[in-house]
Design a protein around this motif. Sequence first.
Motif, PDB file in Angstrom:
ATOM      1  N   ILE A 171       0.845  -1.187   0.000  1.00 51.02           N
ATOM      2  CA  ILE A 171       0.000   0.000   0.000  1.00 51.02           C
ATOM      3  C   ILE A 171       0.884   1.243   0.000  1.00 51.02           C
ATOM      4  O   ILE A 171       1.796   1.353   0.829  1.00 51.02           O
ATOM      5  CB  ILE A 171      -0.913   0.017   1.243  1.00 51.02           C
ATOM      6  N   PRO A 172       0.658   2.181  -0.915  1.00 49.33           N
ATOM      7  CA  PRO A 172       1.476   3.404  -0.958  1.00 49.33           C
ATOM      8  C   PRO A 172       1.459   4.145   0.380  1.00 49.33           C
ATOM      9  O   PRO A 172       0.392   4.448   0.917  1.00 49.33           O
ATOM     10  CB  PRO A 172       0.812   4.236  -2.064  1.00 49.33           C
ATOM     11  N   LYS A 173       2.622   4.407   0.905  1.00 53.17           N
ATOM     12  CA  LYS A 173       2.750   5.021   2.222  1.00 53.17           C
ATOM     13  C   LYS A 173       2.568   6.541   2.131  1.00 53.17           C
ATOM     14  O   LYS A 173       3.017   7.185   1.183  1.00 53.17           O
ATOM     15  CB  LYS A 173       4.135   4.697   2.799  1.00 53.17           C
ATOM     16  N   GLY A 174       1.890   7.100   3.161  1.00 52.70           N
ATOM     17  CA  GLY A 174       1.686   8.537   3.199  1.00 52.70           C
ATOM     18  C   GLY A 174       0.777   9.051   2.109  1.00 52.70           C
ATOM     19  O   GLY A 174       0.830  10.229   1.734  1.00 52.70           O
ATOM     20  N   LYS A 175      -0.083   8.167   1.573  1.00 57.06           N
ATOM     21  CA  LYS A 175      -1.007   8.533   0.497  1.00 57.06           C
ATOM     22  C   LYS A 175      -2.443   8.164   0.899  1.00 57.06           C
ATOM     23  O   LYS A 175      -2.675   7.383   1.819  1.00 57.06           O
ATOM     24  CB  LYS A 175      -0.650   7.803  -0.801  1.00 57.06           C
ATOM     25  N   VAL A 176      -3.405   8.745   0.171  1.00 58.14           N
ATOM     26  CA  VAL A 176      -4.812   8.374   0.338  1.00 58.14           C
ATOM     27  C   VAL A 176      -5.179   7.445  -0.806  1.00 58.14           C
ATOM     28  O   VAL A 176      -5.133   7.838  -1.981  1.00 58.14           O
ATOM     29  CB  VAL A 176      -5.733   9.608   0.324  1.00 58.14           C
ATOM     30  N   THR A 177      -5.508   6.204  -0.480  1.00 61.95           N
ATOM     31  CA  THR A 177      -5.858   5.207  -1.493  1.00 61.95           C
ATOM     32  C   THR A 177      -7.327   4.850  -1.372  1.00 61.95           C
ATOM     33  O   THR A 177      -7.791   4.438  -0.308  1.00 61.95           O
ATOM     34  CB  THR A 177      -5.004   3.932  -1.340  1.00 61.95           C
ATOM     35  N   ALA A 178      -8.079   5.043  -2.450  1.00 62.19           N
ATOM     36  CA  ALA A 178      -9.494   4.686  -2.477  1.00 62.19           C
ATOM     37  C   ALA A 178      -9.637   3.192  -2.733  1.00 62.19           C
ATOM     38  O   ALA A 178      -9.054   2.661  -3.684  1.00 62.19           O
ATOM     39  CB  ALA A 178     -10.220   5.469  -3.566  1.00 62.19           C
ATOM     40  N   VAL A 179     -10.380   2.498  -1.876  1.00 59.37           N
ATOM     41  CA  VAL A 179     -10.675   1.079  -2.071  1.00 59.37           C
ATOM     42  C   VAL A 179     -12.039   1.001  -2.742  1.00 59.37           C
ATOM     43  O   VAL A 179     -13.053   1.389  -2.154  1.00 59.37           O
ATOM     44  CB  VAL A 179     -10.687   0.318  -0.730  1.00 59.37           C
ATOM     45  N   ILE A 180     -12.065   0.526  -3.984  1.00 61.91           N
ATOM     46  CA  ILE A 180     -13.295   0.530  -4.763  1.00 61.91           C
ATOM     47  C   ILE A 180     -13.689  -0.892  -5.140  1.00 61.91           C
ATOM     48  O   ILE A 180     -12.906  -1.827  -5.023  1.00 61.91           O
ATOM     49  CB  ILE A 180     -13.162   1.410  -6.022  1.00 61.91           C
ATOM     50  N   GLY A 181     -14.914  -1.031  -5.611  1.00 61.43           N
ATOM     51  CA  GLY A 181     -15.440  -2.332  -6.002  1.00 61.43           C
ATOM     52  C   GLY A 181     -16.934  -2.375  -5.751  1.00 61.43           C
ATOM     53  O   GLY A 181     -17.490  -1.540  -5.029  1.00 61.43           O
ATOM     54  N   LEU A 223     -11.616  14.406  -5.397  1.00 64.76           N
ATOM     55  CA  LEU A 223     -11.284  15.450  -4.441  1.00 64.76           C
ATOM     56  C   LEU A 223      -9.964  15.209  -3.713  1.00 64.76           C
ATOM     57  O   LEU A 223      -9.163  16.125  -3.541  1.00 64.76           O
ATOM     58  CB  LEU A 223     -12.419  15.562  -3.418  1.00 64.76           C
ATOM     59  N   CYS A 224      -9.707  13.944  -3.292  1.00 63.93           N
ATOM     60  CA  CYS A 224      -8.584  13.765  -2.367  1.00 63.93           C
ATOM     61  C   CYS A 224      -7.741  12.504  -2.534  1.00 63.93           C
ATOM     62  O   CYS A 224      -6.740  12.368  -1.824  1.00 63.93           O
ATOM     63  CB  CYS A 224      -9.101  13.820  -0.922  1.00 63.93           C
ATOM     64  N   CYS A 225      -8.098  11.588  -3.409  1.00 67.42           N
ATOM     65  CA  CYS A 225      -7.394  10.301  -3.441  1.00 67.42           C
ATOM     66  C   CYS A 225      -6.237  10.297  -4.442  1.00 67.42           C
ATOM     67  O   CYS A 225      -6.355  10.802  -5.561  1.00 67.42           O
ATOM     68  CB  CYS A 225      -8.374   9.170  -3.771  1.00 67.42           C
ATOM     69  N   ASP A 226      -5.108   9.711  -4.003  1.00 69.39           N
ATOM     70  CA  ASP A 226      -3.924   9.601  -4.852  1.00 69.39           C
ATOM     71  C   ASP A 226      -3.940   8.341  -5.711  1.00 69.39           C
ATOM     72  O   ASP A 226      -3.426   8.333  -6.824  1.00 69.39           O
ATOM     73  CB  ASP A 226      -2.658   9.567  -3.979  1.00 69.39           C
ATOM     74  N   HIS A 227      -4.495   7.251  -5.157  1.00 72.44           N
ATOM     75  CA  HIS A 227      -4.507   5.957  -5.840  1.00 72.44           C
ATOM     76  C   HIS A 227      -5.883   5.310  -5.683  1.00 72.44           C
ATOM     77  O   HIS A 227      -6.679   5.691  -4.814  1.00 72.44           O
ATOM     78  CB  HIS A 227      -3.454   5.014  -5.259  1.00 72.44           C
ATOM     79  N   THR A 228      -6.155   4.340  -6.528  1.00 70.90           N
ATOM     80  CA  THR A 228      -7.346   3.508  -6.370  1.00 70.90           C
ATOM     81  C   THR A 228      -6.928   2.042  -6.305  1.00 70.90           C
ATOM     82  O   THR A 228      -6.041   1.607  -7.046  1.00 70.90           O
ATOM     83  CB  THR A 228      -8.340   3.692  -7.538  1.00 70.90           C
TER      84      THR A 228
END
Length: 496
Positions: free
Chosen positions: A313-323, A479-484
């Motif tokens: 998981i990318p550290k220090g980032k906001v990752t959206a968990v989708i599905g 708005l705020c997520c770096d990764h999905t």
Amino acid sequence: MMQTIAKIDNVTHKYKGAAENSLDGVSLTIHKGETILLCGASGSGKTSVIRLLNGLIPHYYHGDMTGYVTVNGHDIAKTQLYELAGIVGTVFQNPRSQFFSVDTDGEIVFGPENIGLEPKEINARKEIIAEQMKLDKLLGRSLFELSGGEKQRIACASVAALLPEIILLDEPSSNLDMQAVSMLHDIICEWKKQGKTIIISEHRLWYLKDIADRVIYMDKGRIVREWSGNDFAELSEEETKQMKLRPTNINERYLALLSGNDESGSRHTDVSDGIILREFYFSYNHKPCLLRRKIFTAADGDDLSLCIPKLTIPKGKVTAVIGSNGTGKSTFLRCICGLEKDCTGVIISKGKEYRKRQRIGFSYMVMQDVNHQLFTDSVEKEVLLSMKEKDIIRCHEILDTLGLLEYKGTHPMALSGGQKQRVAIASAIAAGAELLLFDEPTSGLDYAHMEKVGELLRQLADSGSTVLVSTHDPEFIELCCDHTLRIKKGRVDSLD
């Protein structure tokens, strides 16, 4: 000339024990066959209007009320709730609050059974509704096994089975994935073709812009503005933001991503610095032996509800968990933070391993149903409870940022759904865990509060925390997520 089916006449209402009016001189005429969208910031009075029309105000939610409400010729104040059962049907924001059965079939037929229909007619209605709402995969299942979005679909079906003249929906899409929202859109269109009168209180607006005949904007318990559906759909993003509304148009890229219709295929972003998850295996069907528990491995294959051999998981980032609903997003988060005790798995961060109970201290999770994690008798105490060292000043700073400082002495269970969600988020921030998990934190929030949550998650990531957030909101991702991170049937499908 259009026929009036319901009328609210100069109603002012204050909930028992409340300091301010929930409604202030509201008047609204509703015509037969109309589809009306109620919009406005949280606390603007939308849900109170819904409660006026289904009789919960004044028969269930007591307080001070003046004015009159009539529905299909019935004076609501003089009509018992059971007399409205065949006239008005309501789908609530939290479907659990309206369930009476323990399985899906029983819930769908509960209403028709309760009004004394013949068994043949009851079964016919169930089959028709199941076909219309594409519920074949949900029939014959326990309600306790369903995801939030799946429960909402069953709640819609149970109301539709009563064939009411008026259908009220209070935040019906708040827990739904894109596919389910599309299904809900089609169901509302079908109801509209049938001549039903539909009133919808919503924060998500984009899926209703081609359905609504009228749009009512509320603020501080009053009706402030009104548009035709076409005029409302033409509002710019800046105009909707000024009214604390979510946009009426969504970036098509994010809609495709959340719908699973993007054509880029399965892919993984290379992560050089991250938190490593290793050998996370879990099954809801697992039955432990009396003397020892089975140790899961990837060889268990399709029997596993969660199967993640390795993920960074990318550290220090906001990752959206989708599905999609029911695909394993909440299970994934619950396993990471140690809530599922039978889940194997190791978290590795900065060369240190965290197993089983150690994962609980390493991470903090805000649940989808925050009622499960509110324990104290005031908002202030709730936030302080999460702090390793009590800090009143920091507590008040967090509450102020989330617009909750004025409620610091209020019991959390006395707050609205969106306010409770913000209290839980405040507790997560106060906990200061290295890995922060959020399960649908923006469901039921208006744009302004969704924006505040997004800003807070960005601040947390910028300060070094790693954030995983399960979401169905394309606006929030933009708005705020770096990764999905896409979860599909308990497996990692892609990390972008």
